[in-house]
Motif scaffolding. Structure first.
Motif, PDB file in Angstrom:
ATOM      1  N   SER A  32      36.986  75.693  29.245  1.00  0.00           N
ATOM      2  CA  SER A  32      35.695  76.280  29.584  1.00  0.00           C
ATOM      3  C   SER A  32      34.631  75.785  28.606  1.00  0.00           C
ATOM      4  CB  SER A  32      35.796  77.810  29.517  1.00  0.00           C
ATOM      5  OG  SER A  32      34.503  78.387  29.597  1.00  0.00           O
ATOM      6  N   LEU A  33      33.691  75.010  29.117  1.00  0.00           N
ATOM      7  CA  LEU A  33      32.489  74.595  28.370  1.00  0.00           C
ATOM      8  C   LEU A  33      32.802  73.972  27.015  1.00  0.00           C
ATOM      9  CD1 LEU A  33      30.117  77.550  29.332  1.00  0.00           C
ATOM     10  CD2 LEU A  33      30.403  75.329  30.416  1.00  0.00           C
ATOM     11  N   ALA A  34      33.813  73.128  26.984  1.00  0.00           N
ATOM     12  CA  ALA A  34      34.169  72.426  25.743  1.00  0.00           C
ATOM     13  C   ALA A  34      34.087  70.907  25.903  1.00  0.00           C
ATOM     14  CB  ALA A  34      35.585  72.809  25.312  1.00  0.00           C
ATOM     15  N   LEU A  35      34.279  70.405  27.121  1.00  0.00           N
ATOM     16  CA  LEU A  35      34.421  68.953  27.298  1.00  0.00           C
ATOM     17  C   LEU A  35      33.138  68.180  26.991  1.00  0.00           C
ATOM     18  CD1 LEU A  35      36.698  68.712  30.474  1.00  0.00           C
ATOM     19  CD2 LEU A  35      37.328  68.926  28.063  1.00  0.00           C
ATOM     20  N   HIS A  36      31.991  68.837  27.062  1.00  0.00           N
ATOM     21  CA  HIS A  36      30.748  68.118  26.736  1.00  0.00           C
ATOM     22  C   HIS A  36      30.619  67.868  25.236  1.00  0.00           C
ATOM     23  CE1 HIS A  36      29.885  72.458  27.425  1.00  0.00           C
ATOM     24  NE2 HIS A  36      29.306  72.362  26.243  1.00  0.00           N
ATOM     25  N   TYR A  37      31.508  68.439  24.454  1.00  0.00           N
ATOM     26  CA  TYR A  37      31.533  68.098  23.020  1.00  0.00           C
ATOM     27  C   TYR A  37      32.467  66.922  22.733  1.00  0.00           C
ATOM     28  CZ  TYR A  37      29.319  72.670  22.426  1.00  0.00           C
ATOM     29  OH  TYR A  37      28.463  73.730  22.503  1.00  0.00           O
ATOM     30  N   VAL A  38      33.211  66.488  23.744  1.00  0.00           N
ATOM     31  CA  VAL A  38      34.217  65.432  23.558  1.00  0.00           C
ATOM     32  C   VAL A  38      33.577  64.072  23.815  1.00  0.00           C
ATOM     33  CG1 VAL A  38      36.394  64.498  24.432  1.00  0.00           C
ATOM     34  CG2 VAL A  38      36.097  66.982  24.196  1.00  0.00           C
ATOM     35  N   GLU A  39      33.774  63.173  22.873  1.00  0.00           N
ATOM     36  CA  GLU A  39      33.173  61.846  23.011  1.00  0.00           C
ATOM     37  C   GLU A  39      34.016  60.953  23.916  1.00  0.00           C
ATOM     38  OE1 GLU A  39      32.356  60.035  19.257  1.00  0.00           O
ATOM     39  OE2 GLU A  39      31.557  58.190  20.167  1.00  0.00           O
ATOM     40  N   ASN A  40      35.325  60.933  23.681  1.00  0.00           N
ATOM     41  CA  ASN A  40      36.204  60.029  24.433  1.00  0.00           C
ATOM     42  C   ASN A  40      36.974  60.804  25.499  1.00  0.00           C
ATOM     43  OD1 ASN A  40      38.023  58.162  25.403  1.00  0.00           O
ATOM     44  ND2 ASN A  40      38.494  57.312  23.385  1.00  0.00           N
ATOM     45  N   ILE A  41      36.323  60.964  26.641  1.00  0.00           N
ATOM     46  CA  ILE A  41      36.895  61.803  27.690  1.00  0.00           C
ATOM     47  C   ILE A  41      38.088  61.110  28.350  1.00  0.00           C
ATOM     48  CG2 ILE A  41      35.535  61.027  29.684  1.00  0.00           C
ATOM     49  CD1 ILE A  41      35.893  64.674  28.663  1.00  0.00           C
ATOM     50  N   GLU A  42      38.087  59.794  28.362  1.00  0.00           N
ATOM     51  CA  GLU A  42      39.203  59.088  29.000  1.00  0.00           C
ATOM     52  C   GLU A  42      40.492  59.309  28.211  1.00  0.00           C
ATOM     53  OE1 GLU A  42      38.385  55.315  30.565  1.00  0.00           O
ATOM     54  OE2 GLU A  42      40.388  55.224  31.464  1.00  0.00           O
ATOM     55  N   ARG A  43      40.382  59.251  26.895  1.00  0.00           N
ATOM     56  CA  ARG A  43      41.554  59.513  26.065  1.00  0.00           C
ATOM     57  C   ARG A  43      42.066  60.934  26.319  1.00  0.00           C
ATOM     58  NH1 ARG A  43      43.324  61.998  21.833  1.00  0.00           N
ATOM     59  NH2 ARG A  43      44.777  60.995  20.384  1.00  0.00           N
ATOM     60  N   LEU A  44      41.156  61.909  26.330  1.00  0.00           N
ATOM     61  CA  LEU A  44      41.572  63.300  26.525  1.00  0.00           C
ATOM     62  C   LEU A  44      42.192  63.514  27.906  1.00  0.00           C
ATOM     63  CD1 LEU A  44      41.742  66.236  25.586  1.00  0.00           C
ATOM     64  CD2 LEU A  44      39.450  66.580  26.516  1.00  0.00           C
ATOM     65  N   PHE A  45      41.571  62.966  28.946  1.00  0.00           N
ATOM     66  CA  PHE A  45      42.120  63.148  30.295  1.00  0.00           C
ATOM     67  C   PHE A  45      43.520  62.531  30.398  1.00  0.00           C
ATOM     68  CE2 PHE A  45      37.809  63.599  32.751  1.00  0.00           C
ATOM     69  CZ  PHE A  45      37.586  64.800  32.109  1.00  0.00           C
ATOM     70  N   GLY A  46      43.715  61.384  29.745  1.00  0.00           N
ATOM     71  CA  GLY A  46      45.048  60.771  29.735  1.00  0.00           C
ATOM     72  C   GLY A  46      46.059  61.660  29.030  1.00  0.00           C
ATOM     73  N   THR A  47      45.635  62.253  27.920  1.00  0.00           N
ATOM     74  CA  THR A  47      46.511  63.166  27.174  1.00  0.00           C
ATOM     75  C   THR A  47      46.887  64.374  28.032  1.00  0.00           C
ATOM     76  OG1 THR A  47      45.516  62.490  25.073  1.00  0.00           O
ATOM     77  CG2 THR A  47      46.647  64.614  25.105  1.00  0.00           C
ATOM     78  N   VAL A  48      45.891  64.934  28.728  1.00  0.00           N
ATOM     79  CA  VAL A  48      46.142  66.106  29.567  1.00  0.00           C
ATOM     80  C   VAL A  48      47.057  65.733  30.732  1.00  0.00           C
ATOM     81  CG1 VAL A  48      45.055  67.785  31.114  1.00  0.00           C
ATOM     82  CG2 VAL A  48      43.968  67.234  28.922  1.00  0.00           C
ATOM     83  N   HIS A  49      46.819  64.560  31.334  1.00  0.00           N
ATOM     84  CA  HIS A  49      47.613  64.153  32.489  1.00  0.00           C
ATOM     85  C   HIS A  49      49.095  64.098  32.149  1.00  0.00           C
ATOM     86  CE1 HIS A  49      49.275  61.384  35.551  1.00  0.00           C
ATOM     87  NE2 HIS A  49      48.408  61.987  36.349  1.00  0.00           N
ATOM     88  N   GLN A  50      49.428  63.447  31.038  1.00  0.00           N
ATOM     89  CA  GLN A  50      50.849  63.315  30.689  1.00  0.00           C
ATOM     90  C   GLN A  50      51.432  64.640  30.192  1.00  0.00           C
ATOM     91  OE1 GLN A  50      52.364  63.075  27.244  1.00  0.00           O
ATOM     92  NE2 GLN A  50      50.442  64.091  26.665  1.00  0.00           N
ATOM     93  N   ALA A  51      50.552  65.566  29.805  1.00  0.00           N
ATOM     94  CA  ALA A  51      51.038  66.859  29.311  1.00  0.00           C
ATOM     95  C   ALA A  51      51.352  67.829  30.450  1.00  0.00           C
ATOM     96  CB  ALA A  51      50.007  67.485  28.375  1.00  0.00           C
ATOM     97  N   LEU A  52      50.883  67.499  31.659  1.00  0.00           N
ATOM     98  CA  LEU A  52      51.122  68.354  32.817  1.00  0.00           C
ATOM     99  C   LEU A  52      52.383  67.919  33.551  1.00  0.00           C
ATOM    100  CD1 LEU A  52      47.511  68.609  34.310  1.00  0.00           C
ATOM    101  CD2 LEU A  52      48.829  70.497  33.308  1.00  0.00           C
ATOM    102  N   VAL A  53      53.037  68.869  34.184  1.00  0.00           N
ATOM    103  CA  VAL A  53      54.126  68.521  35.098  1.00  0.00           C
ATOM    104  C   VAL A  53      53.518  67.919  36.365  1.00  0.00           C
ATOM    105  CG1 VAL A  53      55.655  70.334  34.220  1.00  0.00           C
ATOM    106  CG2 VAL A  53      54.091  70.825  36.131  1.00  0.00           C
ATOM    107  N   PRO A  54      54.278  67.107  37.108  1.00  0.00           N
ATOM    108  CA  PRO A  54      53.761  66.634  38.405  1.00  0.00           C
ATOM    109  C   PRO A  54      53.356  67.832  39.264  1.00  0.00           C
ATOM    110  CG  PRO A  54      55.745  65.424  37.807  1.00  0.00           C
ATOM    111  CD  PRO A  54      55.603  66.535  36.789  1.00  0.00           C
ATOM    112  N   GLY A  55      52.183  67.754  39.854  1.00  0.00           N
ATOM    113  CA  GLY A  55      51.667  68.888  40.623  1.00  0.00           C
ATOM    114  C   GLY A  55      50.877  69.882  39.788  1.00  0.00           C
TER     115      GLY A  55
END
Lengths: 242, 242
Positions: free
Chosen positions: B113-136
């Motif tokens: 909630s309202l934190a991602l606009h403080y993140v500079e490298n969103i691609e790195r973070l999205f990649g980190t989140v993607h692999q941290a999630l189970v499929p689906g």
């Protein structure tokens, strides 16, 4: 039923003098970005929703598309498109995108350039396009960006220092917008990006790419007037997959 | 590395007085819309990126989430979150979202909630989140809307008739924006909606829903000040699926 503004004499005369009308695709700054979102058209069956003078249909024909259906509401534009040829490979037909029917699974690609903002019932149209595509088929389109379309009085505001801004209001109030562009009383239908994308998703599409068109540095160097396009987006480009 | 503005005394003191800090989720107008985009959290393993005072973590705990990891850069916010309990079921940890690592496939839901606009490298973070999630697994977040963030001088313009507009410039110039909100020199990172969505798609997510938050008519009736939110969107809400 959509407004047939393009067949009004003053609008048609003005529109015919725009760079994109005279020079075709190369006169449209967003074309390289939109083209980059297209699949290879060689061998594809294509429907062009709002084909205008037929520039894209002819481009697709030259690039090996198997079958091309160009649809437009404007008789005058269709007449000029037909006159430009070729005699085979492209079929032009009159159609109101708000009342469109298309055969099921008859196309590999649906394309639309700057026509969807004239469509009132986008959910109906997206559903029609979805069932008209083969599984895996693509829907690639440009439309006016909602930032461009939303305001009560769309236009630049210039302060004492010459600084340009684009004042936005009513962004979250969706619905018709009436402007005087080339003719008085042109009616467009304002939708947020969210509504456009969610309607695609709801009708069964998967979102592939979303681009708020920005001219490249090379384009700005060649046409310095384009620099103001960095202040606010004019076009929204979307690709989706059935 | 992200700026740790929340731990600056003047920012922390000001932030602690906002409705959403005092009342929690019910003090955030966009929460009902964001909640509607969440899956049932009962039994889920959840990571909250930028958990702040822990309001969402506690809500998820109360709604049966199996395991909750709340991450934030602010020690002060984490201290207060920990003090609010409960003693089990929620783990709070300090993390810089620009340097985050997460175990593979360890979560069913990532929330922010309202934190991602403080993140500079969103691609790195999205990649980190993607692999941290189970499929689906789902990724549901809110961020400041780019219309809100883009301008050189974000704020209302009011003409002689009292008509409010939100002047936009630099929308297509992505990068840092420095504002004075609660403290001087708060740094946020402006990205278009297209960039946010395309980065999700490129890192392997499927877009599920995109909402440019609009208060409901009932919310406006209860809090007439919210009516101005119809002029321009303040928040972008997104759900995506691994």
């Amino acid at each position: 039923m959509a407004q047939n503004i393009y067949d009004q004499p003053d609008f048609f005369a003005g529109y015919g003098q725009l760079g994109r009308s005279v020079e075709g695709l190369d006169g449209a700054a967003e074309w390289p970005a939109l083209r980059a979102m297209l699949p290879e058209v060689d061998g594809l069956r294509i429907v062009d929703l709002g084909c205008g003078f037929g520039w894209f249909c002819r481009w697709a024909h030259e690039h090996g598309a198997r079958q091309i259906l160009g649809l437009d509401l404007s008789e005058k534009m269709l007449d000029r498109a037909r006159a430009a040829g070729p005699d085979t490979g492209i079929t032009y037909a009159r159609a109101d995108l708000d009342e469109l029917s298309l055969p099921p699974a008859g196309f590999d690609l649906a394309y639309s350039s700057l026509a969807l903002h004239y469509v009132e019932n986008i959910e109906r149209l997206f559903g029609t396009v979805h069932q008209a595509l083969v599984p895996g088929g693509r829907f690639v389109f440009s439309t006016e960006h909602p930032i461009y379309m939303a305001p009560t009085s769309p236009g630049w505001s210039i302060d004492g220092d010459g600084k340009k801004t684009w004042p936005v209001d009513r962004y979250l109030v969706e619905g018709p917008r009436q402007t005087d562009w080339l003719a008085k009383g042109v009616v467009k239908h304002h939708r947020t990006i969210g509504t456009t994308l969610n309607t695609l998703i709801r009708t069964g599409f998967t979102i592939g790419h979303v681009e708020e068109f920005r001219p490249t540095d090379a384009q700005i160097a060649a046409s310095p007037d384009l620099a103001e396009e960095l202040e606010r987006p004019m076009f929204l480009l979307v690709s989706a997959r059935r």
